[in-house]
Design a protein around this motif. Structure first.
Motif, PDB file in Angstrom:
ATOM      1  N   MET A   1       0.839  -1.193   0.000  1.00  0.00           N
ATOM      2  CA  MET A   1       0.000   0.000   0.000  1.00  0.00           C
ATOM      3  C   MET A   1       0.873   1.242   0.000  1.00  0.00           C
ATOM      4  O   MET A   1       1.991   1.238   0.492  1.00  0.00           O
ATOM      5  N   THR A   2       0.360   2.325  -0.544  1.00  0.00           N
ATOM      6  CA  THR A   2       1.066   3.585  -0.532  1.00  0.00           C
ATOM      7  C   THR A   2       1.342   4.044   0.893  1.00  0.00           C
ATOM      8  O   THR A   2       0.624   3.685   1.825  1.00  0.00           O
ATOM      9  N   ALA A   3       2.365   4.870   1.081  1.00  0.00           N
ATOM     10  CA  ALA A   3       2.705   5.396   2.398  1.00  0.00           C
ATOM     11  C   ALA A   3       1.791   6.536   2.796  1.00  0.00           C
ATOM     12  O   ALA A   3       1.975   7.141   3.853  1.00  0.00           O
ATOM     13  N   SER A   4       0.804   6.852   1.965  1.00  0.00           N
ATOM     14  CA  SER A   4      -0.175   7.891   2.287  1.00  0.00           C
ATOM     15  C   SER A   4      -1.511   7.216   2.595  1.00  0.00           C
ATOM     16  O   SER A   4      -2.027   6.441   1.789  1.00  0.00           O
ATOM     17  N   TYR A   5      -2.058   7.528   3.763  1.00  0.00           N
ATOM     18  CA  TYR A   5      -3.288   6.883   4.205  1.00  0.00           C
ATOM     19  C   TYR A   5      -3.864   7.662   5.377  1.00  0.00           C
ATOM     20  O   TYR A   5      -3.235   8.590   5.913  1.00  0.00           O
ATOM     21  N   ILE A   6      -5.063   7.265   5.810  1.00  0.00           N
ATOM     22  CA  ILE A   6      -5.716   7.841   6.986  1.00  0.00           C
ATOM     23  C   ILE A   6      -5.891   6.716   8.008  1.00  0.00           C
ATOM     24  O   ILE A   6      -6.311   5.607   7.655  1.00  0.00           O
ATOM     25  N   ALA A   7      -5.562   6.983   9.251  1.00  0.00           N
ATOM     26  CA  ALA A   7      -5.711   5.996  10.318  1.00  0.00           C
ATOM     27  C   ALA A   7      -6.682   6.528  11.359  1.00  0.00           C
ATOM     28  O   ALA A   7      -6.576   7.676  11.788  1.00  0.00           O
ATOM     29  N   LEU A   8      -7.632   5.678  11.776  1.00  0.00           N
ATOM     30  CA  LEU A   8      -8.604   6.046  12.794  1.00  0.00           C
ATOM     31  C   LEU A   8      -8.479   5.119  13.997  1.00  0.00           C
ATOM     32  O   LEU A   8      -8.546   3.896  13.851  1.00  0.00           O
ATOM     33  N   ASP A   9      -8.283   5.712  15.155  1.00  0.00           N
ATOM     34  CA  ASP A   9      -8.325   5.000  16.426  1.00  0.00           C
ATOM     35  C   ASP A   9      -9.686   5.335  17.037  1.00  0.00           C
ATOM     36  O   ASP A   9      -9.862   6.389  17.647  1.00  0.00           O
ATOM     37  N   TRP A  10     -10.650   4.424  16.867  1.00  0.00           N
ATOM     38  CA  TRP A  10     -12.041   4.732  17.156  1.00  0.00           C
ATOM     39  C   TRP A  10     -12.526   3.856  18.301  1.00  0.00           C
ATOM     40  O   TRP A  10     -12.834   2.681  18.124  1.00  0.00           O
ATOM     41  N   GLY A  11     -12.551   4.443  19.490  1.00  0.00           N
ATOM     42  CA  GLY A  11     -12.909   3.688  20.676  1.00  0.00           C
ATOM     43  C   GLY A  11     -14.326   3.945  21.152  1.00  0.00           C
ATOM     44  O   GLY A  11     -15.171   4.467  20.412  1.00  0.00           O
ATOM     45  N   SER A  12     -14.588   3.616  22.402  1.00  0.00           N
ATOM     46  CA  SER A  12     -15.929   3.749  22.963  1.00  0.00           C
ATOM     47  C   SER A  12     -16.319   5.202  23.187  1.00  0.00           C
ATOM     48  O   SER A  12     -17.456   5.597  22.940  1.00  0.00           O
ATOM     49  N   THR A  13     -15.364   6.019  23.651  1.00  0.00           N
ATOM     50  CA  THR A  13     -15.695   7.396  24.007  1.00  0.00           C
ATOM     51  C   THR A  13     -14.982   8.447  23.160  1.00  0.00           C
ATOM     52  O   THR A  13     -15.385   9.610  23.182  1.00  0.00           O
ATOM     53  N   ASN A  14     -13.949   8.048  22.439  1.00  0.00           N
ATOM     54  CA  ASN A  14     -13.186   9.023  21.659  1.00  0.00           C
ATOM     55  C   ASN A  14     -12.829   8.479  20.291  1.00  0.00           C
ATOM     56  O   ASN A  14     -12.819   7.268  20.059  1.00  0.00           O
ATOM     57  N   LEU A  15     -12.531   9.396  19.393  1.00  0.00           N
ATOM     58  CA  LEU A  15     -12.098   9.063  18.040  1.00  0.00           C
ATOM     59  C   LEU A  15     -10.909   9.957  17.716  1.00  0.00           C
ATOM     60  O   LEU A  15     -10.985  11.184  17.876  1.00  0.00           O
ATOM     61  N   ARG A  16      -9.841   9.348  17.260  1.00  0.00           N
ATOM     62  CA  ARG A  16      -8.660  10.102  16.834  1.00  0.00           C
ATOM     63  C   ARG A  16      -8.324   9.704  15.402  1.00  0.00           C
ATOM     64  O   ARG A  16      -8.249   8.507  15.104  1.00  0.00           O
ATOM     65  N   ALA A  17      -8.162  10.698  14.552  1.00  0.00           N
ATOM     66  CA  ALA A  17      -7.854  10.449  13.141  1.00  0.00           C
ATOM     67  C   ALA A  17      -6.501  11.063  12.815  1.00  0.00           C
ATOM     68  O   ALA A  17      -6.189  12.177  13.235  1.00  0.00           O
ATOM     69  N   PHE A  18      -5.704  10.332  12.021  1.00  0.00           N
ATOM     70  CA  PHE A  18      -4.361  10.773  11.662  1.00  0.00           C
ATOM     71  C   PHE A  18      -4.205  10.706  10.144  1.00  0.00           C
ATOM     72  O   PHE A  18      -4.507   9.674   9.536  1.00  0.00           O
ATOM     73  N   LEU A  19      -3.724  11.779   9.563  1.00  0.00           N
ATOM     74  CA  LEU A  19      -3.449  11.818   8.132  1.00  0.00           C
ATOM     75  C   LEU A  19      -1.962  11.581   7.909  1.00  0.00           C
ATOM     76  O   LEU A  19      -1.116  12.304   8.452  1.00  0.00           O
ATOM     77  N   TYR A  20      -1.661  10.560   7.079  1.00  0.00           N
ATOM     78  CA  TYR A  20      -0.277  10.262   6.725  1.00  0.00           C
ATOM     79  C   TYR A  20      -0.055  10.551   5.248  1.00  0.00           C
ATOM     80  O   TYR A  20      -0.813  10.078   4.393  1.00  0.00           O
ATOM     81  N   GLN A  21       0.973  11.319   4.975  1.00  0.00           N
ATOM     82  CA  GLN A  21       1.360  11.607   3.601  1.00  0.00           C
ATOM     83  C   GLN A  21       2.836  11.286   3.446  1.00  0.00           C
ATOM     84  O   GLN A  21       3.684  11.829   4.163  1.00  0.00           O
TER      85      GLN A  21
END
Length: 296
Positions: A1-21
């Motif tokens: 896969m390309t080194a550019s992607y979006i990662a989501l850490d999506w738990g019960s009470t919080n959501l954190r999204a990270f953009l990788y380029q």
């Protein structure tokens, strides 16, 4: 896969999204819209809202956490342990909903046997990152449901769960222990005393009512009950888990600095050195390894 992607850490009470380029994290979004706080929205609606600022980049999305549970978007089957963490990238679950981008969910890990019935979702990704960043034979992941994970290299051979964080919340908010208390204040000294008490006498079920009695009888400041109870529960947890796993391990504590610091005190009390690793750092490192495995 390309080194550019979006990662989501999506738990019960919080959501954190990270953009990788090109392999680097260039932006982050933090939200309190965990799966228990969707406010009437569907997971798909929240997903679309969160990635909207980056949607024009048309990047693949990798998600981990409770979003892949039976209370989340779709119930992704667990991988049965013992399991090698390096296998996570070969077992991603494709999300086939009508989405503007391709998306996958990281499976959780389970033990399903008579002597250990346990599950985790989200922690497996942090564990993979911790194995890369700060390898150990025992990982401690404090939180609402603390995980203690025994590893042989990248192989998860055992893990147990302590509901310490949830017990603290329930006892302070829905039991006599917390009834009628004023706003709580931090007290490092009181926390330490509770920690020592819980560690010395880890079977604390018969002593929990004493927490209420102590502040009713003015032996414990009413503003410090939370820290006393926190110390008592953490001390008990650490003593019991070390009794199960043994004390000969190199330990990595994964989480936010407040919790890793508190558990670090408990490990010091036990005469065991632990190394701390930020939970976000562990997650991002784990996602990076998963993405790299997808490309192989």
């Amino acid at each position: 896969m390309t080194a550019s992607y979006i990662a989501l850490d999506w738990g019960s009470t919080n959501l954190r999204a990270f953009l990788y380029q090109q392999g680097k994290c260039t932006a982050q979004i933090r939200s309190e819209r965990g799966i228990t706080r969707l406010d009437g929205n569907t997971p798909q609606q929240v997903f679309s809202d969160v990635i909207a600022p980056w949607q024009s980049l048309n990047l693949p999305v990798i998600m981990a956490g409770m979003i892949g549970s039976n209370a989340g978007w779709i119930d992704v089957p667990y991988l049965s342990a013992p399991v090698n963490l390096d296998a996570l990238g070969q077992h991603l679950f494709p999300l086939e909903a009508a989405l503007p981008v391709k998306a996958w969910l990281v499976p959780g890990i389970c033990f399903n046997r008579d002597d250990n019935c346990n599950v985790m979702r989200g922690e497996e990704t942090q564990l993979l990152g911790a194995y890369d960043e700060s390898p150990a034979s025992l990982y401690l992941m404090p939180g609402t449901h603390s995980k203690w994970v025994h590893a042989e290299g990248s192989k998860i051979s055992d893990f147990r769960t302590a509901m310490t964080g949830e017990l603290h919340h329930l006892l302070m908010n829905y039991s006599l222990i917390g009834k009628g208390l004023p706003e709580q204040q931090n007290s490092a000294d009181i926390f330490r005393l509770g920690l020592e008490s819980g560690f010395r006498q880890p079977e604390i079920t018969g002593r929990l009512f004493e927490v209420r009695a102590a502040h009713v009888l003015n032996r414990l400041a009413k503003t410090a009950v939370s820290d006393w109870l926190s110390g008592l529960l953490i001390g008990s947890e650490v003593a019991q888990m070390l009794s199960h796993f043994g004390r000969e391990h190199r330990i990595t504590v994964i989480g936010n600095p407040l919790l890793t610091g508190r558990y670090g005190q408990a490990l010091d009390l036990a005469g065991i050195g632990g190394q701390a690793l930020d939970g976000d750092q562990a997650f991002q490192s784990g996602i990076r390894r998963i993405v790299n495995a997808m490309g192989n």
